[in-house]
Write a protein that holds these residues in place. Structure first.
Motif, PDB file in Angstrom:
ATOM      1  N   ILE A   1       0.832  -1.210   0.000  1.00 18.60           N
ATOM      2  CA  ILE A   1       0.000   0.000   0.000  1.00 18.60           C
ATOM      3  C   ILE A   1       0.863   1.255   0.000  1.00 18.60           C
ATOM      4  O   ILE A   1       0.634   2.192  -0.793  1.00 18.60           O
ATOM      5  N   LEU A   2       1.871   1.308   0.848  1.00 19.14           N
ATOM      6  CA  LEU A   2       2.726   2.498   0.934  1.00 19.14           C
ATOM      7  C   LEU A   2       3.508   2.712  -0.364  1.00 19.14           C
ATOM      8  O   LEU A   2       3.615   3.844  -0.857  1.00 19.14           O
ATOM      9  N   ALA A   3       4.049   1.648  -0.932  1.00 19.82           N
ATOM     10  CA  ALA A   3       4.804   1.778  -2.183  1.00 19.82           C
ATOM     11  C   ALA A   3       3.909   2.252  -3.321  1.00 19.82           C
ATOM     12  O   ALA A   3       4.308   3.097  -4.136  1.00 19.82           O
ATOM     13  N   ASN A   4       2.696   1.740  -3.389  1.00 16.15           N
ATOM     14  CA  ASN A   4       1.764   2.194  -4.423  1.00 16.15           C
ATOM     15  C   ASN A   4       1.393   3.656  -4.237  1.00 16.15           C
ATOM     16  O   ASN A   4       1.274   4.398  -5.224  1.00 16.15           O
ATOM     17  N   LEU A   5       1.188   4.066  -3.008  1.00 20.74           N
ATOM     18  CA  LEU A   5       0.862   5.470  -2.748  1.00 20.74           C
ATOM     19  C   LEU A   5       1.997   6.389  -3.181  1.00 20.74           C
ATOM     20  O   LEU A   5       1.757   7.472  -3.740  1.00 20.74           O
ATOM     21  N   VAL A   6       3.235   5.979  -2.949  1.00 22.76           N
ATOM     22  CA  VAL A   6       4.383   6.787  -3.365  1.00 22.76           C
ATOM     23  C   VAL A   6       4.396   6.968  -4.875  1.00 22.76           C
ATOM     24  O   VAL A   6       4.581   8.077  -5.399  1.00 22.76           O
ATOM     25  N   ILE A   7       4.190   5.882  -5.624  1.00 26.57           N
ATOM     26  CA  ILE A   7       4.219   5.960  -7.085  1.00 26.57           C
ATOM     27  C   ILE A   7       3.009   6.727  -7.608  1.00 26.57           C
ATOM     28  O   ILE A   7       3.121   7.522  -8.557  1.00 26.57           O
ATOM     29  N   ILE A   8       1.843   6.524  -7.014  1.00 19.34           N
ATOM     30  CA  ILE A   8       0.641   7.243  -7.443  1.00 19.34           C
ATOM     31  C   ILE A   8       0.818   8.745  -7.241  1.00 19.34           C
ATOM     32  O   ILE A   8       0.494   9.557  -8.129  1.00 19.34           O
ATOM     33  N   LEU A   9       1.337   9.146  -6.106  1.00 16.64           N
ATOM     34  CA  LEU A   9       1.578  10.571  -5.857  1.00 16.64           C
ATOM     35  C   LEU A   9       2.634  11.124  -6.803  1.00 16.64           C
ATOM     36  O   LEU A   9       2.556  12.276  -7.223  1.00 16.64           O
ATOM     37  N   GLY A  10       3.624  10.291  -7.158  1.00 15.13           N
ATOM     38  CA  GLY A  10       4.638  10.737  -8.111  1.00 15.13           C
ATOM     39  C   GLY A  10       4.050  11.012  -9.477  1.00 15.13           C
ATOM     40  O   GLY A  10       4.417  11.998 -10.136  1.00 15.13           O
ATOM     41  N   ILE A  11       3.134  10.179  -9.925  1.00 14.40           N
ATOM     42  CA  ILE A  11       2.480  10.410 -11.221  1.00 14.40           C
ATOM     43  C   ILE A  11       1.554  11.624 -11.150  1.00 14.40           C
ATOM     44  O   ILE A  11       1.497  12.441 -12.076  1.00 14.40           O
ATOM     45  N   ALA A  12       0.817  11.751 -10.054  1.00 17.36           N
ATOM     46  CA  ALA A  12      -0.098  12.879  -9.915  1.00 17.36           C
ATOM     47  C   ALA A  12       0.649  14.205  -9.788  1.00 17.36           C
ATOM     48  O   ALA A  12       0.159  15.250 -10.241  1.00 17.36           O
ATOM     49  N   TRP A  13       1.842  14.174  -9.213  1.00 18.88           N
ATOM     50  CA  TRP A  13       2.597  15.404  -8.981  1.00 18.88           C
ATOM     51  C   TRP A  13       3.218  15.941 -10.262  1.00 18.88           C
ATOM     52  O   TRP A  13       3.280  17.155 -10.466  1.00 18.88           O
ATOM     53  N   ASN A  14       3.676  15.057 -11.144  1.00 23.87           N
ATOM     54  CA  ASN A  14       4.367  15.448 -12.369  1.00 23.87           C
ATOM     55  C   ASN A  14       3.370  15.546 -13.513  1.00 23.87           C
ATOM     56  O   ASN A  14       2.839  14.543 -13.982  1.00 23.87           O
ATOM     57  N   ARG A  15       3.092  16.753 -13.988  1.00 21.90           N
ATOM     58  CA  ARG A  15       2.118  16.946 -15.053  1.00 21.90           C
ATOM     59  C   ARG A  15       2.600  16.373 -16.384  1.00 21.90           C
ATOM     60  O   ARG A  15       1.770  16.097 -17.264  1.00 21.90           O
TER      61      ARG A  15
END
Length: 345
Positions: A28-42
């Motif tokens: 869960i934590l690893a997925n959240l990190v990658i999801i936030l990385g995609i959402a952060w970078n336009r």
């Protein structure tokens, strides 16, 4: 349910939580990190990354459902509705994860095998249709037991959760209207065979085939590059650059092979062991079932994390945040040491 059965069920649940809770938390934590990385970078807001984002969401849901998947192998006292829900949602999330994984591999496979046709893919022209293709079929298939394709009235469930204190209670039924909840009651044998050999195994073979095809094409392109490099240098011997390219390719093949062995082989073993016991119609150790199911599902859920963490664009925001926090901590520590030195002086 007598004392021995209650103790066995409790110990089985404790083993499941001991194995799955740390693994589920990490997923869960690893997925959240990658999801936030995609959402952060336009710059990553495009169809390929949206497909990968859908896979990450499915993987995160699988991580949430991970502790409940091995529980399907235990006999528990649940109402009929709760029993169906307890088996429906984990199965749906597992199949949705698998469909998303095939879609992501297919999209990247076409990008390498047929780059001229890549921009005209149907999933690029109609992204909602692609989402419907990876979420709707798992939902429909997992819902079939709720619409009647189940073994709820099977004749071989007597004594599964029968109360030893009430001899007049019907077999498999308790006075408080709970029933014996088992995957054998929810999933008929034909349902399990169709899911394993009609959905899961073909999906795994398709992923392995696409990955092998990509490696084969990469090997051919590497040979062309080396041949062109030799013709430019007018030399017949391999240069250091060629050796480095070959070494990089070998490392890539080893990494892919090890990932497949670590992430897919446990799931294949678990599936075929389950089918073997299902065909023989014998009961097997709950501990064996728990370990195999946790290992199989957990290792398969790591695949998107390997793909995501290997991409620096996905992990760059998290790395930047960690560097900032580390810098603040180091500055605060140096400031504290300076104040301590001044105070001593």
């Amino acid at each position: 349910m007598d004392g021995n059965d209650s103790h066995a069920l409790l110990s089985g649940e404790q083993l499941i939580y001991a194995i799955t809770v740390p693994l589920s938390t990490s997923i869960i934590l690893a997925n959240l990190v990658i999801i936030l990385g995609i959402a952060w970078n336009r710059q990553l807001h495009n169809t390929p990354n949206y497909l990968f984002l859908s896979l990450l969401v499915a993987d995160l849901c699988t991580g949430v459902a991970l502790p409940f998947i091995p529980l399907m192998g235990l006999n528990r006292e649940l109402s009929s509705g709760s029993c169906l829900v307890a088996h429906f949602f984990p199965n749906f999330l597992f199949l949705a994860f698998l469909f998303n994984l095939v879609m992501v591999h297919y999209e990247r496979y076409i990008c390498i095998v047929d780059p001229l046709r890549y921009s005209n893919l149907w999933m690029h022209r109609s992204f909602p249709l692609a989402m419907l293709a990876v979420w709707a079929p798992p939902l429909l298939y997992a819902s079939l037991p709720a619409f009647g394709w189940n073994n709820w009235t099977g004749p071989d469930w007597s004594g599964c959760c029968a109360s030893s204190q009430n001899a007049t209670a019907p077999p498999g039924c308790l006075p408080n209207r709970t029933t014996c909840c088992s995957y054998r009651r929810v999933f008929p044998n034909a349902f399990i065979y169709l899911e394993v050999y009609g959905l899961v195994l073909p999906a795994i073979l398709a992923i392995a085939g696409m990955t092998g095809r990509v490696l084969w094409i990469t090997r051919g392109q590497l040979k062309d590059i080396c041949r062109l490099h030799r013709s430019l240098e007018r030399g017949g011997q391999a240069s250091d650059r060629e050796h480095r390219l070959n070494l990089r390719y070998v490392r890539c093949v080893v990494a892919v092979s090890m990932t497949f062995l670590a992430c897919w082989v446990p799931q294949l073993i678990y599936m075929h062991v389950c089918i073997a016991f299902l065909i023989s119609d014998t009961r097997w150790s709950s501990t064996t079932h728990i370990v195999l199911s946790c290992t199989g599902i957990g290792s398969m859920a790591v695949v998107p994390l390997v793909l995501g963490l290997a991409n620096r664009q996905y992990t760059e925001p998290a790395c930047t945040l960690l560097q900032k926090l580390r810098g603040r901590w180091c500055r605060g520590r140096r400031r504290g040491q300076s104040e301590e030195i001044v105070g001593n002086v």
